[in-house]
Design a protein around this motif. Structure first.
Motif, PDB file in Angstrom:
ATOM      1  N   SER A  40       0.815  -1.212   0.000  1.00 45.97           N
ATOM      2  CA  SER A  40       0.000   0.000   0.000  1.00 45.97           C
ATOM      3  C   SER A  40       0.851   1.266   0.000  1.00 45.97           C
ATOM      4  O   SER A  40       0.331   2.372  -0.117  1.00 45.97           O
ATOM      5  CB  SER A  40      -0.925   0.000   1.217  1.00 45.97           C
ATOM      6  OG  SER A  40      -0.160  -0.068   2.415  1.00 45.97           O
ATOM      7  N   THR A  41       2.179   1.091   0.142  1.00 42.85           N
ATOM      8  CA  THR A  41       3.072   2.250   0.177  1.00 42.85           C
ATOM      9  C   THR A  41       3.774   2.478  -1.159  1.00 42.85           C
ATOM     10  O   THR A  41       4.701   3.283  -1.249  1.00 42.85           O
ATOM     11  CB  THR A  41       4.125   2.089   1.293  1.00 42.85           C
ATOM     12  OG1 THR A  41       4.774   0.815   1.158  1.00 42.85           O
ATOM     13  CG2 THR A  41       3.473   2.175   2.659  1.00 42.85           C
ATOM     14  N   GLY A  42       3.350   1.762  -2.204  1.00 40.08           N
ATOM     15  CA  GLY A  42       3.840   2.076  -3.537  1.00 40.08           C
ATOM     16  C   GLY A  42       4.946   1.205  -4.079  1.00 40.08           C
ATOM     17  O   GLY A  42       5.640   1.601  -5.022  1.00 40.08           O
ATOM     18  N   HIS A  43       5.127  -0.001  -3.519  1.00 37.68           N
ATOM     19  CA  HIS A  43       6.092  -0.930  -4.097  1.00 37.68           C
ATOM     20  C   HIS A  43       5.430  -1.737  -5.216  1.00 37.68           C
ATOM     21  O   HIS A  43       4.266  -2.137  -5.096  1.00 37.68           O
ATOM     22  CB  HIS A  43       6.622  -1.902  -3.034  1.00 37.68           C
ATOM     23  CG  HIS A  43       7.489  -1.245  -2.003  1.00 37.68           C
ATOM     24  ND1 HIS A  43       6.974  -0.763  -0.822  1.00 37.68           N
ATOM     25  CD2 HIS A  43       8.816  -0.979  -1.981  1.00 37.68           C
ATOM     26  CE1 HIS A  43       7.948  -0.230  -0.099  1.00 37.68           C
ATOM     27  NE2 HIS A  43       9.081  -0.342  -0.779  1.00 37.68           N
ATOM     28  N   LEU A  44       6.204  -1.973  -6.274  1.00 35.53           N
ATOM     29  CA  LEU A  44       5.710  -2.745  -7.417  1.00 35.53           C
ATOM     30  C   LEU A  44       6.746  -3.789  -7.801  1.00 35.53           C
ATOM     31  O   LEU A  44       7.950  -3.597  -7.629  1.00 35.53           O
ATOM     32  CB  LEU A  44       5.441  -1.844  -8.620  1.00 35.53           C
ATOM     33  CG  LEU A  44       4.482  -0.676  -8.413  1.00 35.53           C
ATOM     34  CD1 LEU A  44       5.252   0.635  -8.386  1.00 35.53           C
ATOM     35  CD2 LEU A  44       3.424  -0.630  -9.509  1.00 35.53           C
ATOM     36  N   LEU A  45       6.260  -4.892  -8.345  1.00 33.03           N
ATOM     37  CA  LEU A  45       7.144  -5.957  -8.800  1.00 33.03           C
ATOM     38  C   LEU A  45       7.086  -6.040 -10.322  1.00 33.03           C
ATOM     39  O   LEU A  45       6.028  -5.893 -10.927  1.00 33.03           O
ATOM     40  CB  LEU A  45       6.719  -7.291  -8.188  1.00 33.03           C
ATOM     41  CG  LEU A  45       7.685  -8.474  -8.336  1.00 33.03           C
ATOM     42  CD1 LEU A  45       9.046  -8.167  -7.708  1.00 33.03           C
ATOM     43  CD2 LEU A  45       7.081  -9.729  -7.694  1.00 33.03           C
ATOM     44  N   THR A  46       8.237  -6.267 -10.940  1.00 35.26           N
ATOM     45  CA  THR A  46       8.321  -6.417 -12.383  1.00 35.26           C
ATOM     46  C   THR A  46       9.521  -7.295 -12.708  1.00 35.26           C
ATOM     47  O   THR A  46      10.149  -7.863 -11.805  1.00 35.26           O
ATOM     48  CB  THR A  46       8.415  -5.042 -13.089  1.00 35.26           C
ATOM     49  OG1 THR A  46       8.314  -5.218 -14.502  1.00 35.26           O
ATOM     50  CG2 THR A  46       9.712  -4.335 -12.761  1.00 35.26           C
ATOM     51  N   ASN A  47       9.869  -7.393 -13.986  1.00 35.37           N
ATOM     52  CA  ASN A  47      11.069  -8.126 -14.400  1.00 35.37           C
ATOM     53  C   ASN A  47      12.278  -7.202 -14.436  1.00 35.37           C
ATOM     54  O   ASN A  47      12.158  -6.009 -14.737  1.00 35.37           O
ATOM     55  CB  ASN A  47      10.906  -8.720 -15.801  1.00 35.37           C
ATOM     56  CG  ASN A  47       9.916  -9.852 -15.877  1.00 35.37           C
ATOM     57  OD1 ASN A  47       9.159  -9.935 -16.833  1.00 35.37           O
ATOM     58  ND2 ASN A  47       9.901 -10.737 -14.892  1.00 35.37           N
ATOM     59  N   HIS A  48      13.431  -7.775 -14.183  1.00 31.76           N
ATOM     60  CA  HIS A  48      14.672  -7.007 -14.291  1.00 31.76           C
ATOM     61  C   HIS A  48      14.874  -6.515 -15.721  1.00 31.76           C
ATOM     62  O   HIS A  48      15.295  -5.363 -15.940  1.00 31.76           O
ATOM     63  CB  HIS A  48      15.861  -7.871 -13.853  1.00 31.76           C
ATOM     64  CG  HIS A  48      17.188  -7.246 -14.151  1.00 31.76           C
ATOM     65  ND1 HIS A  48      17.657  -6.131 -13.492  1.00 31.76           N
ATOM     66  CD2 HIS A  48      18.146  -7.581 -15.058  1.00 31.76           C
ATOM     67  CE1 HIS A  48      18.849  -5.804 -13.974  1.00 31.76           C
ATOM     68  NE2 HIS A  48      19.161  -6.660 -14.921  1.00 31.76           N
ATOM     69  N   HIS A  49      14.574  -7.359 -16.696  1.00 28.00           N
ATOM     70  CA  HIS A  49      14.841  -6.942 -18.082  1.00 28.00           C
ATOM     71  C   HIS A  49      13.926  -5.812 -18.542  1.00 28.00           C
ATOM     72  O   HIS A  49      14.232  -5.140 -19.532  1.00 28.00           O
ATOM     73  CB  HIS A  49      14.758  -8.144 -19.046  1.00 28.00           C
ATOM     74  CG  HIS A  49      13.379  -8.595 -19.387  1.00 28.00           C
ATOM     75  ND1 HIS A  49      12.777  -9.684 -18.792  1.00 28.00           N
ATOM     76  CD2 HIS A  49      12.472  -8.114 -20.276  1.00 28.00           C
ATOM     77  CE1 HIS A  49      11.570  -9.845 -19.309  1.00 28.00           C
ATOM     78  NE2 HIS A  49      11.353  -8.913 -20.207  1.00 28.00           N
TER      79      HIS A  49
END
Length: 267
Positions: A40-49
């Motif tokens: 809820s504090t604005g962290h997001l997950l994605t790929n390194h590439h």
């Protein structure tokens, strides 16, 4: 007179040099991918590439709003990165505490081909086809749900609305056709939830408990729409030329003048 002319030439040379320098530092969009909110504090997950080599990673929000993100940590081996943006997500995804099982129904969300199709989030359905990736990579699963350019970094979701993997890659059809004389179908991959949890916990990202109950389609659609985001990679013209020489990036992508101005304001 000669002195005045020389001074004029010097002024013109300085102005031309300044223009070249400004052009070199102009930022350009070179690629897009997907990411999803996990806190809820604005962290997001994605790929390194998705964020590799980027000098600015931009989070796309509804209403033509954009936020600058910071890459908090990256795991190049497992192709994961966690981002932080100054925004409050409307909703977040929970990371499953259990890996997906064979034949489990899954949904993939993301922003594939967003510069060619619509700007809205897109979903595909499928099943878990294998519990390992290419060359017996047990940090990944194989799925038959469609993945396209721009899907990378999107959530792969189970029937409870938990993320069981992160979309990462698909077999390159043209390469396989040239090398092995056949075209693979529905052969796509995601990084397992267990790998993602280990990465996030190692970087002190506190996660919400996973859902225990089944999530109906309407609620799942709501979470997908609110917590899945497009991200874009921006680099300077100078770096774009360097990457082009290495063939890491083939071209820039088209954006509206309004978006260009708004993103430049984030610098």
């Amino acid at each position: 007179r000669l002195i005045r002319e020389e001074k004029a030439r010097q002024a013109e040379a300085r102005a031309a040099a300044a223009e070249r320098k400004e052009a070199e530092t102009e930022i350009l969009p070179v690629s897009t991918g997907s990411a999803f909110a996990i806190t809820s504090t604005g962290h997001l997950l994605t790929n390194h590439h998705v964020v590799e080599d980027c000098e600015l990673v931009v989070l796309h929000l509804s209403g033509e709003r954009f936020e600058k993100t910071t890459v908090i940590a990256s795991d190049k081996t497992n192709d994961l990165s966690v981002l932080k943006a100054d925004y409050t997500p409307e909703d977040i995804f929970k990371i499953s505490t259990q890996n997906a099982v064979l034949l489990e129904d899954i949904v993939v969300a993301g922003f594939p081909l967003s510069d060619k199709l619509s700007s809205s989030v897109k979903v595909t359905k499928g099943v878990v086809s294998s519990l390992a990736g290419v060359d017996n990579d047990y940090s990944q699963i194989q799925i038959d749900a469609a993945i396209q350019p721009g899907s990378s970094g999107g959530p792969i979701i189970d029937s409870k609305g938990n993320v069981v993997a992160i979309a990462v890659s698909a077999l390159n059809k043209s390469t396989m056709l040239k090398r092995d004389n056949y075209i693979p179908e529905n052969t796509n991959f995601g990084v397992k939830a267990s790998t993602a949890r280990t990465f996030l916990e190692a970087n002190s990202i506190a996660l919400q408990p996973a859902n225990n109950a089944l999530l109906d389609r309407a609620k799942m659609a709501g979470v997908i729409q609110k917590a899945t985001h497009k991200v874009s990679c921006w680099i300077t013209r100078k770096k774009a030329r360097e990457l082009l020489a290495k063939a890491d990036r083939s071209k820039t992508i088209n954006v509206s003048p309004t978006m260009q101005r708004k993103v430049e304001a984030l610098q």
